[in-house]
Design an enzyme around this catalytic site. Structure first.
Site, PDB file in Angstrom:
ATOM      1  N   PHE A 192      -2.802  -1.169 -11.092  1.00  0.00           N
ATOM      2  CA  PHE A 192      -2.473  -2.548 -11.420  1.00  0.00           C
ATOM      3  C   PHE A 192      -0.964  -2.709 -11.511  1.00  0.00           C
ATOM      4  O   PHE A 192      -0.272  -1.859 -12.078  1.00  0.00           O
ATOM      5  CB  PHE A 192      -3.114  -2.950 -12.756  1.00  0.00           C
ATOM      6  CG  PHE A 192      -4.616  -2.935 -12.708  1.00  0.00           C
ATOM      7  CD1 PHE A 192      -5.321  -4.022 -12.224  1.00  0.00           C
ATOM      8  CD2 PHE A 192      -5.320  -1.820 -13.129  1.00  0.00           C
ATOM      9  CE1 PHE A 192      -6.715  -3.996 -12.158  1.00  0.00           C
ATOM     10  CE2 PHE A 192      -6.702  -1.785 -13.076  1.00  0.00           C
ATOM     11  CZ  PHE A 192      -7.400  -2.885 -12.588  1.00  0.00           C
ATOM     12  N   CYS A 193      -0.474  -3.791 -10.925  1.00  0.00           N
ATOM     13  CA  CYS A 193       0.952  -4.111 -11.033  1.00  0.00           C
ATOM     14  C   CYS A 193       1.068  -5.625 -11.188  1.00  0.00           C
ATOM     15  O   CYS A 193       0.063  -6.319 -11.362  1.00  0.00           O
ATOM     16  CB  CYS A 193       1.740  -3.587  -9.841  1.00  0.00           C
ATOM     17  SG  CYS A 193       1.351  -4.374  -8.285  1.00  0.00           S
ATOM     18  N   ALA A 194       2.268  -6.138 -11.110  1.00  0.00           N
ATOM     19  CA  ALA A 194       2.488  -7.561 -11.344  1.00  0.00           C
ATOM     20  C   ALA A 194       1.665  -8.425 -10.391  1.00  0.00           C
ATOM     21  O   ALA A 194       0.980  -9.348 -10.816  1.00  0.00           O
ATOM     22  CB  ALA A 194       3.969  -7.895 -11.234  1.00  0.00           C
TER      23      ALA A 194
END
Length: 102
Positions: free
Chosen positions: A7-9
């Protein structure tokens, strides 16, 4: 099959890392499914996930991620900045596997 969620931005900056992790897994003979998603959609993408990893740029969401993932028994950690920056798929894969004791 080991399912790993990153998960990232926005779920896009980790896509190259996913490719490198898959290559490292193939070299080790491991069957993995690795996908990247935006952090805002975390709760929608945890079915069957063995471990969740957060991009270092969103480390501030770790307490919330621990609550969400912890309720499902899914270990979660922040990817080491150096490994993320170098796109070291092998190291990130090793970190993920250690979290699930594989």
């Amino acid at each position: 099959m080991i399912k790993i969620a990153l998960f990232c931005a926005a779920g896009m900056s980790t896509s190259l890392l996913v490719t490198k992790m898959e290559k490292a897994a193939k070299a080790k003979g491991l069957e993995v499914e690795i996908e990247a998603f935006p952090e805002a959609q975390m709760s929608k993408h945890l079915d069957g996930v063995a471990v969740a990893l957060l991009g270092p740029q969103i480390r501030y969401v770790l307490p919330r991620a621990q609550k969400t993932c912890g309720a499902l028994g899914i270990p979660v950690a922040v990817i080491a900045s150096i490994d993320y920056g170098m796109m070291n798929g092998e190291k990130v894969l090793e970190s993920a596997l250690k979290l699930i004791d594989k």
